[in-house]
Design a protein around this motif. Structure first.
Motif, mmCIF file in Angstrom:
data_model
loop_
_atom_site.group_PDB
_atom_site.id
_atom_site.type_symbol
_atom_site.label_atom_id
_atom_site.label_comp_id
_atom_site.label_asym_id
_atom_site.label_seq_id
_atom_site.Cartn_x
_atom_site.Cartn_y
_atom_site.Cartn_z
ATOM 1 N N GLY A 129 0.816 -1.201 0.000
ATOM 2 C CA GLY A 129 0.000 0.000 0.000
ATOM 3 C C GLY A 129 0.850 1.251 0.000
ATOM 4 N N VAL A 130 1.551 1.466 1.105
ATOM 5 C CA VAL A 130 2.328 2.698 1.261
ATOM 6 C C VAL A 130 3.560 2.708 0.352
ATOM 7 N N ALA A 131 4.283 1.601 0.261
ATOM 8 C CA ALA A 131 5.501 1.575 -0.557
ATOM 9 C C ALA A 131 5.206 1.808 -2.044
ATOM 10 N N PRO A 132 4.204 1.139 -2.642
ATOM 11 C CA PRO A 132 3.913 1.455 -4.047
ATOM 12 C C PRO A 132 3.449 2.901 -4.244
ATOM 13 N N ALA A 133 2.718 3.444 -3.282
ATOM 14 C CA ALA A 133 2.297 4.833 -3.387
ATOM 15 C C ALA A 133 3.506 5.767 -3.323
ATOM 16 N N ALA A 134 4.463 5.466 -2.452
ATOM 17 C CA ALA A 134 5.675 6.283 -2.366
ATOM 18 C C ALA A 134 6.485 6.173 -3.652
ATOM 19 N N LEU A 135 6.535 4.987 -4.219
ATOM 20 C CA LEU A 135 7.265 4.792 -5.474
ATOM 21 C C LEU A 135 6.581 5.534 -6.621
ATOM 22 N N ALA A 192 8.043 8.556 -8.824
ATOM 23 C CA ALA A 192 8.098 8.418 -10.279
ATOM 24 C C ALA A 192 7.468 9.604 -10.994
ATOM 25 N N GLY A 193 6.737 10.431 -10.260
ATOM 26 C CA GLY A 193 6.189 11.622 -10.901
ATOM 27 C C GLY A 193 4.735 11.916 -10.627
ATOM 28 N N MET A 194 4.054 11.048 -9.911
ATOM 29 C CA MET A 194 2.652 11.326 -9.578
ATOM 30 C C MET A 194 2.607 12.310 -8.404
ATOM 31 N N GLN A 195 2.842 13.574 -8.683
ATOM 32 C CA GLN A 195 2.984 14.566 -7.630
ATOM 33 C C GLN A 195 1.962 15.685 -7.712
ATOM 34 N N GLY A 196 1.034 15.607 -8.634
ATOM 35 C CA GLY A 196 0.005 16.630 -8.745
ATOM 36 C C GLY A 196 -1.067 16.455 -7.682
ATOM 37 N N GLY A 197 -1.974 17.408 -7.651
ATOM 38 C CA GLY A 197 -3.056 17.361 -6.664
ATOM 39 C C GLY A 197 -3.941 16.141 -6.815
ATOM 40 N N TRP A 198 -4.404 15.862 -8.043
ATOM 41 C CA TRP A 198 -5.250 14.692 -8.265
ATOM 42 C C TRP A 198 -4.460 13.397 -8.112
ATOM 43 N N ASP A 199 -3.175 13.445 -8.439
ATOM 44 C CA ASP A 199 -2.322 12.273 -8.235
ATOM 45 C C ASP A 199 -2.273 11.915 -6.755
ATOM 46 N N ALA A 200 -2.120 12.915 -5.913
ATOM 47 C CA ALA A 200 -2.083 12.675 -4.472
ATOM 48 C C ALA A 200 -3.405 12.084 -3.990
ATOM 49 N N VAL A 201 -4.516 12.587 -4.528
ATOM 50 C CA VAL A 201 -5.826 12.042 -4.152
ATOM 51 C C VAL A 201 -5.912 10.571 -4.531
ATOM 52 N N VAL A 202 -5.461 10.235 -5.731
ATOM 53 C CA VAL A 202 -5.493 8.848 -6.195
ATOM 54 C C VAL A 202 -4.610 7.957 -5.315
ATOM 55 N N LEU A 203 -3.416 8.424 -4.981
ATOM 56 C CA LEU A 203 -2.499 7.623 -4.160
ATOM 57 C C LEU A 203 -3.036 7.443 -2.741
ATOM 58 N N ILE A 204 -3.609 8.491 -2.189
ATOM 59 C CA ILE A 204 -4.203 8.384 -0.853
ATOM 60 C C ILE A 204 -5.388 7.423 -0.883
ATOM 61 N N TYR A 205 -6.208 7.507 -1.918
ATOM 62 C CA TYR A 205 -7.344 6.602 -2.065
ATOM 63 C C TYR A 205 -6.867 5.155 -2.179
ATOM 64 N N PHE A 206 -5.803 4.931 -2.927
ATOM 65 C CA PHE A 206 -5.226 3.597 -3.077
ATOM 66 C C PHE A 206 -4.835 3.012 -1.726
ATOM 67 N N VAL A 207 -4.124 3.800 -0.910
ATOM 68 C CA VAL A 207 -3.690 3.323 0.401
ATOM 69 C C VAL A 207 -4.893 3.097 1.320
#
Length: 144
Positions: free
Chosen positions: A101-107, A111-126
């Motif tokens: 969960g956390v490690a793939p989101a950090a990776l 890798a470049g998912m650093q935008g606002g919606w990217d953060a929402v997607v990564l937080i939702y994933f975790v």
């Protein structure tokens, strides 16, 4: 009076050194290796963010499949030795959310998912991973 001379023991039970380690099963050590791979991947992703060395990113990416290998082996060893425990189940859930969960989101962030919606997607994933593992643990407790 001899009774007055006796001192009550401050610690009625003898010290049980390394009691927590003795409670671990072989499968639990593989689970800890899985968690270590996840944490190592997070650290390598942070190191990549700090100095942009591709080797750090590749090391982080390599630790995630290693975590999967440890995940496969901890389950097989637990079934083979018939040593499932509540401690092992909780430890496995915590290691799963770190490594998968956390490690793939950090990776992904590195890798470049650093935008606002990217953060929402990564937080939702975790959060999906955390809620799925919590639901599984509650269901497993209710069935046992």
């Amino acid at each position: 009076n001899p009774k007055n001379l006796e001192r009550p023991s401050r610690n009625p039970r003898p010290k049980n050194h390394f009691a927590m380690l003795r409670a671990f099963h072989l499968a639990d050590f593989f689970t800890l290796c899985k968690a270590a791979c996840g944490v190592g991947a997070i650290f390598r992703a942070m190191a990549f963010m700090a100095n942009q060395t591709v080797g750090n990113f590749l090391a982080a990416a390599a630790l995630l499949p290693a975590a999967f290998v440890f995940d496969v082996f901890d389950g097989r060893i637990a079934r083979w030795r018939q040593t499932q425990s509540a401690l092992g189940r909780e430890l496995d859930s915590l290691a799963d959310i770190i490594s998968f969960g956390v490690a793939p989101a950090a990776l992904a962030f590195a890798a470049g998912m650093q935008g606002g919606w990217d953060a929402v997607v990564l937080i939702y994933f975790v959060c999906c991973g955390v809620s799925r593992l919590a639901r599984y643990n509650v269901t497993a407790d209710a069935l046992s």
